[in-house]
Design a protein around this motif. Structure first.
Motif, mmCIF file in Angstrom:
data_model
loop_
_atom_site.group_PDB
_atom_site.id
_atom_site.type_symbol
_atom_site.label_atom_id
_atom_site.label_comp_id
_atom_site.label_asym_id
_atom_site.label_seq_id
_atom_site.Cartn_x
_atom_site.Cartn_y
_atom_site.Cartn_z
ATOM 1 N N ALA A 7 10.367 -9.792 -12.535
ATOM 2 C CA ALA A 7 10.841 -8.433 -12.834
ATOM 3 C C ALA A 7 11.394 -7.767 -11.573
ATOM 4 C CB ALA A 7 9.706 -7.601 -13.419
ATOM 5 N N PRO A 8 12.271 -6.763 -11.730
ATOM 6 C CA PRO A 8 12.791 -6.035 -10.562
ATOM 7 C C PRO A 8 11.685 -5.265 -9.844
ATOM 8 C CG PRO A 8 14.144 -5.640 -12.507
ATOM 9 C CD PRO A 8 12.897 -6.323 -12.992
ATOM 10 N N LEU A 9 11.919 -5.003 -8.561
ATOM 11 C CA LEU A 9 11.010 -4.194 -7.765
ATOM 12 C C LEU A 9 11.556 -2.782 -7.632
ATOM 13 C CD1 LEU A 9 10.260 -6.669 -4.816
ATOM 14 C CD2 LEU A 9 9.048 -6.448 -7.008
ATOM 15 N N GLU A 10 10.659 -1.807 -7.495
ATOM 16 C CA GLU A 10 11.052 -0.416 -7.272
ATOM 17 C C GLU A 10 10.323 0.111 -6.040
ATOM 18 O OE1 GLU A 10 9.747 2.221 -10.332
ATOM 19 O OE2 GLU A 10 7.663 1.544 -10.244
ATOM 20 N N ALA A 11 10.961 1.025 -5.317
ATOM 21 C CA ALA A 11 10.306 1.673 -4.195
ATOM 22 C C ALA A 11 9.163 2.524 -4.736
ATOM 23 C CB ALA A 11 11.300 2.541 -3.438
ATOM 24 N N VAL A 12 8.049 2.535 -4.010
ATOM 25 C CA VAL A 12 6.887 3.292 -4.449
ATOM 26 C C VAL A 12 6.302 4.023 -3.248
ATOM 27 C CG1 VAL A 12 5.354 1.296 -4.136
ATOM 28 C CG2 VAL A 12 4.670 3.150 -5.651
ATOM 29 N N ALA A 13 5.875 5.250 -3.463
ATOM 30 C CA ALA A 13 5.287 6.041 -2.381
ATOM 31 C C ALA A 13 3.939 5.461 -1.970
ATOM 32 C CB ALA A 13 5.124 7.492 -2.829
ATOM 33 N N LYS A 14 3.686 5.461 -0.684
ATOM 34 C CA LYS A 14 2.425 4.931 -0.170
ATOM 35 C C LYS A 14 1.229 5.648 -0.788
ATOM 36 C CE LYS A 14 0.125 3.983 4.261
ATOM 37 N NZ LYS A 14 0.275 4.055 5.742
ATOM 38 N N ALA A 15 1.365 6.953 -0.989
ATOM 39 C CA ALA A 15 0.256 7.737 -1.548
ATOM 40 C C ALA A 15 -0.119 7.275 -2.951
ATOM 41 C CB ALA A 15 0.636 9.216 -1.564
ATOM 42 N N ASP A 16 0.853 6.712 -3.686
ATOM 43 C CA ASP A 16 0.595 6.295 -5.064
ATOM 44 C C ASP A 16 -0.169 4.978 -5.148
ATOM 45 O OD1 ASP A 16 1.923 8.542 -5.915
ATOM 46 O OD2 ASP A 16 3.830 7.509 -6.283
ATOM 47 N N ILE A 17 -0.201 4.217 -4.057
ATOM 48 C CA ILE A 17 -0.832 2.896 -4.108
ATOM 49 C C ILE A 17 -1.878 2.706 -3.017
ATOM 50 C CG2 ILE A 17 1.175 1.748 -5.155
ATOM 51 C CD1 ILE A 17 1.903 0.797 -2.303
ATOM 52 N N ILE A 18 -2.149 3.748 -2.275
ATOM 53 C CA ILE A 18 -2.986 3.598 -1.080
ATOM 54 C C ILE A 18 -4.361 3.027 -1.411
ATOM 55 C CG2 ILE A 18 -3.966 5.940 -1.114
ATOM 56 C CD1 ILE A 18 -3.385 5.828 2.041
ATOM 57 N N GLY A 19 -4.855 3.296 -2.609
ATOM 58 C CA GLY A 19 -6.154 2.767 -3.004
ATOM 59 C C GLY A 19 -6.148 1.276 -3.221
ATOM 60 N N LYS A 20 -4.982 0.655 -3.302
ATOM 61 C CA LYS A 20 -4.878 -0.787 -3.531
ATOM 62 C C LYS A 20 -4.599 -1.560 -2.240
ATOM 63 C CE LYS A 20 -3.095 -0.145 -8.245
ATOM 64 N NZ LYS A 20 -4.319 -0.638 -8.906
ATOM 65 N N LEU A 21 -4.476 -0.866 -1.109
ATOM 66 C CA LEU A 21 -4.092 -1.501 0.141
ATOM 67 C C LEU A 21 -5.308 -1.844 0.996
ATOM 68 C CD1 LEU A 21 -1.090 0.802 1.140
ATOM 69 C CD2 LEU A 21 -1.033 -1.327 -0.184
ATOM 70 N N GLU A 22 -5.166 -2.925 1.767
ATOM 71 C CA GLU A 22 -6.190 -3.293 2.739
ATOM 72 C C GLU A 22 -6.186 -2.292 3.894
ATOM 73 O OE1 GLU A 22 -8.401 -5.709 2.434
ATOM 74 O OE2 GLU A 22 -7.571 -6.343 0.490
ATOM 75 N N PRO A 23 -7.317 -2.139 4.588
ATOM 76 C CA PRO A 23 -7.410 -1.124 5.651
ATOM 77 C C PRO A 23 -6.302 -1.196 6.700
ATOM 78 C CG PRO A 23 -9.576 -1.962 5.136
ATOM 79 C CD PRO A 23 -8.613 -2.793 4.346
ATOM 80 N N LEU A 24 -6.006 -2.391 7.225
ATOM 81 C CA LEU A 24 -4.975 -2.499 8.259
ATOM 82 C C LEU A 24 -3.583 -2.237 7.702
ATOM 83 C CD1 LEU A 24 -6.224 -5.550 10.377
ATOM 84 C CD2 LEU A 24 -6.393 -3.112 10.908
ATOM 85 N N THR A 25 -3.353 -2.626 6.448
ATOM 86 C CA THR A 25 -2.065 -2.351 5.811
ATOM 87 C C THR A 25 -1.840 -0.854 5.694
ATOM 88 O OG1 THR A 25 -2.260 -4.410 4.550
ATOM 89 C CG2 THR A 25 -0.643 -2.817 3.785
ATOM 90 N N LYS A 26 -2.876 -0.105 5.373
ATOM 91 C CA LYS A 26 -2.778 1.355 5.286
ATOM 92 C C LYS A 26 -2.342 1.962 6.617
ATOM 93 C CE LYS A 26 -6.518 1.835 1.874
ATOM 94 N NZ LYS A 26 -7.874 2.396 1.635
ATOM 95 N N ILE A 27 -2.806 1.369 7.706
ATOM 96 C CA ILE A 27 -2.533 1.935 9.029
ATOM 97 C C ILE A 27 -1.122 1.606 9.507
ATOM 98 C CG2 ILE A 27 -3.202 1.850 11.470
ATOM 99 C CD1 ILE A 27 -6.073 1.282 10.520
ATOM 100 N N TYR A 28 -0.710 0.337 9.348
ATOM 101 C CA TYR A 28 0.490 -0.135 10.035
ATOM 102 C C TYR A 28 1.768 -0.142 9.201
ATOM 103 C CZ TYR A 28 -2.626 -1.619 13.775
ATOM 104 O OH TYR A 28 -3.554 -1.632 14.794
#
Length: 251
Positions: free
Chosen positions: A192-213
């Motif tokens: 499927a196509p990809l869409e840009a997504v705001a970091k705030a909308d997915i931040i709960g799904k990110l690993e700690p270092l990914t959130k930072i960098y």
């Protein structure tokens, strides 16, 4: 009907389909009845989607041409398109939508990485592959030459190499896709196509270092897989540029 002889010469890399039957890519057939040129070519092991031009006694013909007398036949693949310019070329280039068989998972991933629409299900059987091909107007990618010979297949390709990167270059060349490469726009998992997504909308799904960098993300519209330009990104970019360059014949 009097028996007759047909002498076929296969050009370019079509000889890969002939095996030990033709050391110099020439095969002779003795026929006792009228036969379509398509059937004669495929009896030699060459699938019709691999054939771009046919000359019978120096005249261009289509797959429906019937042989009834002695004839000399020249058979060309798409790679020889520059040799003969004619309205009777049999294959289409510029196709960018595919269905791949279950043995081509790595090729599928590569093509999706380049931005191409590739339907793929590892356990799909032949009937399901052909149904998707027809219903969604896709070209068939398969290492099963008998499947490629199926009468309903209009567009398709049999990758020569068993290496996924080499297969990718082959497909890009065969369908003249180098100018259509648009990487990082399609989900590698589900297509499927990809869409840009705001970091705030997915931040709960990110690993700690990914959130930072990392701060820019894309998300699959269907399976919701999240993508970002991580440490692997420069390596992927170099790989994509190598594929693009080699497909254009620059390396």
């Amino acid at each position: 009907m009097k028996p007759f002889k047909v002498r076929l010469r296969f050009h370019g890399d079509l000889s890969v389909f002939l095996g030990s039957k033709a050391g110099d890519a020439v095969i002779e057939r003795r026929l006792a009845e009228k036969t379509s040129i398509k059937d004669v070519i495929e009896s030699c092991g060459v699938p019709h989607p691999e054939v771009d031009l046919i000359l019978v006694d120096e005249q261009t013909v289509g797959f429906d041409h019937t042989l009834a007398n002695d004839a000399k036949v020249e058979v060309f693949p798409v790679e020889n398109r520059g040799t003969y310019r004619t309205e009777k070329q049999l294959q289409t280039v510029g196709i960018a939508r595919f269905v791949a068989d279950g043995h081509l998972g790595s090729l599928t991933r590569n093509l999706r990485l380049l931005g191409f629409d590739v339907a793929y299900r590892q356990n799909a059987d032949d009937r399901q592959l052909l149904e998707v091909m027809v219903r969604e107007n896709r070209a068939l990618l398969t290492r099963d030459r008998r499947l490629l010979m199926h009468a309903i297949v209009q567009h398709g390709y049999w990758p020569r190499s068993q290496n996924a990167d080499e297969q990718t270059i082959e497909v890009v060349r065969r369908f003249d896709l180098s100018e259509l490469i648009a990487p990082f726009r399609r989900c590698l998992r589900c297509n499927a196509p990809l869409e840009a997504v705001a970091k705030a909308d997915i931040i709960g799904k990110l690993e700690p270092l990914t959130k930072i960098y990392y701060h820019q993300f894309r998300r699959c519209l269907d399976c919701k897989q999240i993508y970002w330009s991580g440490s692997h990104f420069p390596k992927l970019q170099r790989r994509i540029e190598e594929i693009r360059s080699r497909a254009r014949g620059k390396a």
